[in-house]
Design an enzyme around this catalytic site. Structure first.
Site, PDB file in Angstrom:
ATOM      1  N   ASP A 163      83.185  39.067  25.747  1.00 54.55           N
ATOM      2  CA  ASP A 163      82.220  38.750  26.788  1.00 54.55           C
ATOM      3  C   ASP A 163      82.830  39.270  28.072  1.00 54.55           C
ATOM      4  OD1 ASP A 163      79.657  37.677  27.377  1.00 54.55           O
ATOM      5  OD2 ASP A 163      80.631  36.039  28.453  1.00 54.55           O
ATOM      6  N   ASP A 199      78.944  50.074  36.942  1.00 58.01           N
ATOM      7  CA  ASP A 199      79.900  51.163  37.176  1.00 58.01           C
ATOM      8  C   ASP A 199      79.573  52.007  38.412  1.00 58.01           C
ATOM      9  OD1 ASP A 199      81.286  50.299  34.966  1.00 58.01           O
ATOM     10  OD2 ASP A 199      80.862  52.054  33.724  1.00 58.01           O
ATOM     11  N   HIS A 225      88.915  46.828  32.339  1.00 61.47           N
ATOM     12  CA  HIS A 225      89.130  45.457  31.893  1.00 61.47           C
ATOM     13  C   HIS A 225      89.093  45.360  30.375  1.00 61.47           C
ATOM     14  CE1 HIS A 225      84.948  46.417  32.399  1.00 61.47           C
ATOM     15  NE2 HIS A 225      84.515  45.271  31.903  1.00 61.47           N
TER      16      HIS A 225
END
Length: 194
Positions: A69, A154, A179
């Site tokens: 997630d 992005d 990440h």
């Protein structure tokens, strides 16, 4: 090869996980191949939602599962859109999410933000000690979209050390900085010690 269900139907995530975990003897299969419904993501944190997705996939397939997630946290918005990142504009898509974010930050000077990703590995649905890995990518929100690669936020996520948005980075650079890349590297290391 140990078969593991990935709690997503996202082809890109499947390919990324497979290429990373194949050398450890894992065969990644998307949950869409089992024709099971998506899990309800009603947790209050990235960790809770990742656990819900992984447990749901384990229960319905009988296989170990990996779920992630992730989302964008903006400091001036007290962490919003956070766990609601993909649904920030009520499910109207990336362009609407980006427009809503820019509107929320109109006139705001502090534009610091970070992408978060939590990846969970469950050996079985009742696994009392799941492996939980977390990656964080620091940046800032721009005033306007820039770049044509990537997806989601992005085009608005400026990576200061690269001097461009995440959408303007070459894919191989993004795969090392992001990440998700950080969380996936932690997962690879943890699975290597199982």
């Amino acid at each position: 090869m140990q078969k593991v269900v990935l709690a997503t139907g996202n082809v890109g995530k499947v390919a990324e996980m497979q290429s990373t975990l194949e050398s450890l003897g894992f065969s990644i299969v998307p949950q869409s191949e089992f024709d099971i419904p998506e899990a309800v993501e009603d947790g209050l944190t990235f960790v809770e939602n990742a656990l819900k997705k992984a447990r749901h996939a384990c229960e319905l397939t009988g296989l170990p599962a990996i779920a992630d997630d992730s989302g964008l946290e903006v400091r001036a918005l007290h962490g919003a859109p956070g766990i609601h990142s993909s649904r920030y504009a009520e499910g109207q898509g990336d362009a609407a999410n980006n427009a809503k974010l820019l509107a929320a930050l109109a006139g705001v000077k502090d534009r610091r933000a970070r992408f978060q990703c939590v990846i969970v590995y469950l050996r079985h649905a009742l696994d009392p000690t799941p492996i939980i890995c977390q990656g964080s990518w620091q940046g800032e929100i721009t005033d306007a979209p820039s770049g044509s690669a990537g997806f989601g936020y992005d085009p608005l996520f400026m990576v200061p050390e690269q001097g461009c948005t995440a959408a303007a980075l070459p894919p191989e650079t993004k795969r090392t900085l992001s990440h998700r890349a950080q969380a996936l590297a932690q997962l690879q290391q943890a699975l290597n010690h199982l």
